[in-house]
Write an enzyme that holds these catalytic residues in place. Sequence first.
Site, mmCIF file in Angstrom:
data_model
loop_
_atom_site.group_PDB
_atom_site.id
_atom_site.type_symbol
_atom_site.label_atom_id
_atom_site.label_comp_id
_atom_site.label_asym_id
_atom_site.label_seq_id
_atom_site.Cartn_x
_atom_site.Cartn_y
_atom_site.Cartn_z
ATOM 1 N N GLU A 92 0.869 -1.176 0.000
ATOM 2 C CA GLU A 92 0.000 0.000 0.000
ATOM 3 C C GLU A 92 0.907 1.227 0.000
ATOM 4 O O GLU A 92 1.459 1.609 1.027
ATOM 5 C CB GLU A 92 -0.920 -0.019 1.238
ATOM 6 C CG GLU A 92 -1.930 -1.148 1.239
ATOM 7 C CD GLU A 92 -2.925 -1.057 0.090
ATOM 8 O OE1 GLU A 92 -3.121 0.062 -0.443
ATOM 9 O OE2 GLU A 92 -3.501 -2.087 -0.289
ATOM 10 N N CYS A 150 -1.651 9.168 2.202
ATOM 11 C CA CYS A 150 -1.448 8.690 0.835
ATOM 12 C C CYS A 150 -2.620 9.022 -0.069
ATOM 13 O O CYS A 150 -2.458 9.098 -1.295
ATOM 14 C CB CYS A 150 -1.189 7.186 0.838
ATOM 15 S SG CYS A 150 -2.522 6.219 1.600
#
Length: 485
Positions: free
Chosen positions: A214, A252
């Site tokens: 991720e 993110c």
Amino acid sequence: MEAMKETVEESLREMRDTFASGRTRSLKWRKRQIEAIYEMVKDNEDKICTALFQDLGKHSTEAFRDELGFIMRSATAAINGLDKWAAPKHSNLPLLFYPAKGKVISEPFGTVLVLSSWNFPISLSLDPLIGAIAAGNTVLLKSSELSPNASAFLAKTIPAYLDTKAIKVIEGGPDVATILLQQQWDKIFFTGSPKIGRIIMAAAAQYLTPVTLELGGKCPTIVDHHTIAKNIKSVVKRITGGKWGSCSGQACIAVDYVIVEKSFASSLIDMLKPSVKSFFGENPKESGCLSKIVTKQHVQRLARLLNDPRVQASIVYGGSIDEEKLYVEPTILLDPPLDSEIMNEEIFGPILPIITVRDIQDSIGIIKSKPKPLAIYAFTKDENLKTRILSETSSGSVTFNDVMIQYMCDALPFGGVGESGIGRYHGKYSFDCFSHEKAIMEGSLAMDLEARYPPWNNFKLSFIRLAFREAYFKLILLMLGLIKR
């Protein structure tokens, strides 16, 4: 480090023995561990909020929204859905294979390693942990050393609530991570930067270990002011929250930059300025509502991005930095050069570039010129523009007329593509992330033909047998009138 290596190897042996015993395959055991995670978070809300404030300056409301509440919701979804998730999936086999039966069962990988990130140190540790436990694995969690108070909380508290022979926590920096990556794991789950992701993947390749990465990337936000003019105030609020509201842009999935038509840029900036003040007050540094930058090194990195003379010339709002207080003021840039460093690496901080185009359709080209992002956001009601975004760009996800909410939705998978990540999780997808789907086929001995030498004739007989079955059952269906000639 030799002592740490021995500790890691001993922990790994104990987790492998626990997995081999079959204890973690019990749905009752899995649910009890996930319930314990829920209880741990609920029992320690104040301690967690204090740790998050100490590490990142997170306000308790932000901490509950992005970390505690998120984990309690994730745990509840896993407990409620686990029976269905773990049930065998029966397959409808082609008539050719009748009377054989087929199904798919989900089995745990075994012993997995979870390497979490510092920006959401509770949720990015416990959410993958929930998925790994739900799938029936034993887990070693390494929390980030950059959020030391949250890491210490997890290391101290998890053993008091969860099965210590199956679930372990280890603290440490890159040296500890190196030792962990030298071991053989059945699955590695990592949240962090693409740079470290490459190191993780290289280490995993030695043992052909499957990975979920991720990562991140530059998440663009398209503002098509022509079609959303009536809702522009809501758009500005959502961009403000999506850029500065979660860990001061250190997320993110945060808005990285905005693309807008040149004719509307000044109006958007004029609306963003008071919106920032309405969120964080006249003095965001003292408001207590804006998270701090995690370390001095990260402040220095952001300062370096802004110190490019061409970028400095593009500052239209903010720009002040206090390294000692780990503070970077919410900053807006207008048309920094597309070849500047700030437009070619993930900003991961409270700096918002606004890039102008002649026609909003040109935004597609800008997005395609950069690595695939984790998310694309677009405020538009233009169906043609939506279609072009979906068909001409590639990203982990696309969200229309909002930002970041896709992350909170367990019904949708969350993950990147290309440089923004490999694999997906959340909800049922977390269970799948930590499971191997094994195909099961049960044949019949009712029909067979005599074997012949040489051996390859047996393969011919297998195909003859299958063809005979298909022809036989088609004849029956024809006679019953269920199919046409």
